[in-house]
Design a protein around this motif. Structure first.
Motif, short mmCIF file in Angstrom:
data_model
loop_
_atom_site.label_atom_id
_atom_site.label_comp_id
_atom_site.label_asym_id
_atom_site.label_seq_id
_atom_site.Cartn_x
_atom_site.Cartn_y
_atom_site.Cartn_z
N GLU A 1 62.37 50.11 14.01
CA GLU A 1 61.08 50.69 13.67
C GLU A 1 60.04 49.61 13.38
OE1 GLU A 1 61.49 53.54 10.55
OE2 GLU A 1 62.51 55.01 11.82
N ALA A 2 58.82 50.06 13.16
CA ALA A 2 57.70 49.14 12.93
C ALA A 2 57.95 48.26 11.71
CB ALA A 2 56.41 49.94 12.74
N ASN A 3 57.43 47.05 11.77
CA ASN A 3 57.62 46.10 10.68
C ASN A 3 56.59 46.34 9.58
OD1 ASN A 3 58.72 44.00 9.28
ND2 ASN A 3 57.61 42.41 10.38
N THR A 4 56.97 47.17 8.62
CA THR A 4 56.10 47.45 7.48
C THR A 4 56.86 47.09 6.20
OG1 THR A 4 56.90 49.72 7.25
CG2 THR A 4 55.01 49.36 8.73
N LEU A 5 56.11 46.99 5.12
CA LEU A 5 56.75 46.66 3.85
C LEU A 5 57.73 47.77 3.45
CD1 LEU A 5 57.04 44.89 1.36
CD2 LEU A 5 55.08 46.07 0.36
N SER A 6 57.32 49.00 3.60
CA SER A 6 58.20 50.11 3.23
C SER A 6 59.47 50.09 4.07
CB SER A 6 57.46 51.45 3.39
OG SER A 6 57.03 51.61 4.73
N GLY B 1 74.83 39.78 -3.72
CA GLY B 1 73.91 39.07 -4.59
C GLY B 1 72.72 38.50 -3.84
N THR B 2 72.98 37.95 -2.65
CA THR B 2 71.90 37.40 -1.82
C THR B 2 70.93 38.49 -1.38
OG1 THR B 2 73.34 35.64 -1.00
CG2 THR B 2 71.39 36.14 0.30
N GLN B 3 71.46 39.65 -1.01
CA GLN B 3 70.61 40.75 -0.57
C GLN B 3 69.71 41.25 -1.71
OE1 GLN B 3 73.65 43.39 0.89
NE2 GLN B 3 73.48 42.65 3.00
N LYS B 4 70.28 41.36 -2.89
CA LYS B 4 69.48 41.80 -4.03
C LYS B 4 68.39 40.78 -4.38
CE LYS B 4 72.96 44.74 -6.24
NZ LYS B 4 73.81 44.95 -7.45
N THR B 5 68.73 39.50 -4.27
CA THR B 5 67.75 38.45 -4.53
C THR B 5 66.64 38.48 -3.49
OG1 THR B 5 69.43 37.01 -5.52
CG2 THR B 5 67.41 35.95 -4.76
N ALA B 6 67.02 38.70 -2.22
CA ALA B 6 66.04 38.76 -1.14
C ALA B 6 65.07 39.92 -1.33
CB ALA B 6 66.75 38.89 0.20
N LYS B 7 65.58 41.07 -1.73
CA LYS B 7 64.70 42.22 -1.98
C LYS B 7 63.75 41.93 -3.14
CE LYS B 7 64.71 47.03 -3.53
NZ LYS B 7 65.54 48.17 -4.04
N ALA B 8 64.28 41.34 -4.20
CA ALA B 8 63.44 41.02 -5.35
C ALA B 8 62.34 40.03 -4.96
CB ALA B 8 64.29 40.45 -6.48
N LYS B 9 62.68 39.06 -4.10
CA LYS B 9 61.68 38.08 -3.67
C LYS B 9 60.61 38.74 -2.82
CE LYS B 9 61.07 33.45 -1.92
NZ LYS B 9 61.71 32.14 -1.75
N LEU B 10 61.01 39.66 -1.96
CA LEU B 10 60.04 40.38 -1.13
C LEU B 10 59.03 41.12 -2.01
CD1 LEU B 10 58.97 41.61 1.53
CD2 LEU B 10 60.73 43.37 1.30
N LEU B 11 59.53 41.81 -3.02
CA LEU B 11 58.64 42.56 -3.92
C LEU B 11 57.75 41.60 -4.71
CD1 LEU B 11 61.16 45.27 -5.18
CD2 LEU B 11 59.29 45.57 -3.55
N ASP B 12 58.30 40.43 -5.07
CA ASP B 12 57.51 39.45 -5.82
C ASP B 12 56.39 38.86 -4.95
OD1 ASP B 12 57.07 37.63 -8.15
OD2 ASP B 12 57.67 36.12 -6.68
N ILE B 13 56.73 38.53 -3.70
CA ILE B 13 55.74 37.94 -2.80
C ILE B 13 54.61 38.91 -2.48
CG2 ILE B 13 55.38 37.07 -0.44
CD1 ILE B 13 58.24 35.97 -0.57
N THR B 14 54.98 40.14 -2.22
CA THR B 14 53.99 41.13 -1.75
C THR B 14 53.38 41.95 -2.88
OG1 THR B 14 55.71 42.81 -1.44
CG2 THR B 14 55.25 41.35 0.41
N ASN C 1 54.57 44.47 -3.87
CA ASN C 1 54.78 45.82 -3.35
C ASN C 1 53.50 46.42 -2.75
OD1 ASN C 1 56.45 47.95 -2.72
ND2 ASN C 1 56.33 48.92 -4.73
N ASP C 2 52.74 45.54 -2.12
CA ASP C 2 51.45 45.92 -1.53
C ASP C 2 51.55 45.78 0.00
OD1 ASP C 2 48.83 45.96 -0.51
OD2 ASP C 2 47.99 45.18 -2.37
N GLU C 3 51.42 46.90 0.71
CA GLU C 3 51.54 46.90 2.17
C GLU C 3 50.47 46.02 2.81
OE1 GLU C 3 53.30 47.35 5.54
OE2 GLU C 3 54.00 48.79 4.04
N LYS C 4 49.25 46.08 2.32
CA LYS C 4 48.15 45.28 2.92
C LYS C 4 48.43 43.79 2.76
CE LYS C 4 44.39 48.63 2.47
NZ LYS C 4 43.05 48.90 1.89
N LYS C 5 48.94 43.40 1.61
CA LYS C 5 49.23 41.99 1.40
C LYS C 5 50.35 41.54 2.33
CE LYS C 5 50.23 38.47 -2.07
NZ LYS C 5 50.38 38.16 -3.50
#
Length: 388
Positions: free
Chosen positions: A64-69, A193-206, A208-212
């Motif tokens: 599917e499309a590459n979106t934050l959600s 553990g790596t997957q949970k860290t990766a998700k947390a980093k994604l939320l931290d970087i963005t 949780n903002d789709e536009k960003k």
């Protein structure tokens, strides 16, 4: 001394005892605790079905499309998938542990029974001569009965020895399988553990903002395209002249700039128009790792570093977290190493002797500034996001 008449009188209870013991061993070895095994197998079947469902879901989300959600949904699906795989491995270990416990008990019992039977068989073997058996019998039918009995005893001994050898072999194999499963379990927990860290980093970087998130994607892919154009000779460059290894050639822009959300040096090595891994050229040294969840990597060259110590690495070369999980570069690898001086020393130095060029190229609505050093053996080094 034991007589054949004594044996003949005792043959019925001894034979029944041997048959009963062997039957008991067969139940333990080949059926085990059927109720426990069936319960575990039912759990494994259920887990297998759930794992298949999540694997299908991950594939669907990838398409599917590459979106934050969508990225967050992928992380959730992958985390759930790995959690299920951990449960699956734990159930396998539980099932295997039950079988190993049964084998240990069977092995002990079989060994004890076999030792006892060896002593009895030795006594019987001393009176198994056909002539002695015939003379010791009251009748021909009695002799036949005694021969039959001795034959059954010897057959039981042989069967007992086979079961003992099988139990020993199965025990060794099951123990190896158990050790392999424990290793697999630890690896799965590490992946989780790596997957949970990766998700947390994604939320931290963005935040949780789709536009960003979309803005970061556009910026990263614009940088990728600009680098390709630079290597293809499309940047506007000015020759400065010869420089020496360790000479100051630029300074890192202290903040966001064209195609960069923050201060860092993007260091590239190119040979014959092909990206090279800078870790093969830079001399080994201790650095500060700030590239989680990717982790550490080594350096094996003899070049000086382009910035002063202490060096902080923010992204490595190749299919990094940003390249794989955030799809920053459209499925392509990160082609250099991102770094910054931990004490905000923005000095950029030449890693080897060569000819210096200052360049610029359009990137993301701005101008990406860089310097290039043309070195020997057809190698060019590029230093991006700098001022001259």
């Amino acid at each position: 001394m034991i007589s054949i008449h004594d044996i003949s009188k005792r043959k019925l209870p001894i034979t029944k005892s041997i048959i009963a013991v062997l039957f008991f061993f067969l139940i333990i070895i080949f059926t085990g605790n059927n109720v426990f095994a069936q319960e575990v197998q039912d759990k494994l079947n259920q887990l297998n079905k759930q794992i298949e469902d999540y694997q299908t879901e991950v594939l669907r989300l990838n398409a599917e499309a590459n979106t934050l959600s969508n990225q967050i949904a992928q992380y959730n699906a992958q985390i759930n998938l790995t959690t299920l795989k951990i449960s699956q491995t734990e159930e396998k270990i539980s099932l295997l542990g039950g079988r190993i416990d049964q084998l240990e008990a069977s092995l002990d019992s079989l060994s004890s029974a076999f030792t006892s039977r060896v002593n009895q068989s030795y006594k019987l073997s001393r009176i198994s001569d056909p002539y002695i058996v015939l003379l010791s019998s009251n009748s021909l039918s009695g002799a036949v009965s005694n021969f039959y009995y001795l034959e059954k005893i010897q057959e039981a001994d042989r069967n007992l020895l086979i079961k003992l050898e099988d139990a020993q072999s199965n025990y060794k194999e099951e123990k190896v399988d158990q050790e392999d499963l424990h290793v697999e379990l630890e690896n799965q927990k590490s992946v989780l553990g790596t997957q949970k860290t990766a998700k947390a980093k994604l939320l931290d970087i963005t935040r949780n903002d789709e536009k960003k998130y979309q803005s970061l994607l556009v910026q990263a892919r614009a940088e990728r395209d600009a680098i390709q154009d630079i290597i293809a000779g499309k940047g506007k460059e000015t020759e400065v002249g010869d420089i020496k290894e360790g000479s100051r050639i630029a300074s890192v822009i202290p903040g966001a700039s064209a195609c960069s959300s923050g201060a860092h040096l993007h260091f590239e090595v190119v040979k014959s128009n092909t990206h090279q891994n800078p870790t093969s050229f830079l001399t080994p040294k201790s650095v500060i790792w700030d590239n989680s969840p990717d982790g550490q990597f080594g350096f094996s060259g003899n070049w000086q570093w382009p910035i002063n110590d202490p060096v902080r690495i923010t992204q490595g070369y190749g299919m990094t977290y940003y390249a794989v999980n955030l799809r920053y570069y459209g499925g392509a690898p990160h082609t250099g190493i991102d770094m910054i001086n931990a004490n905000n020393d923005m000095t950029v130095k030449a890693v080897k002797d060569g000819k210096l060029f200052r360049g610029a190229i359009a990137c993301g609505g701005g101008t990406l500034r860089y310097v290039r050093v043309s070195q020997s053996e057809g190698i060019d080094t590029y230093y991006l996001h700098v001022n001259y």
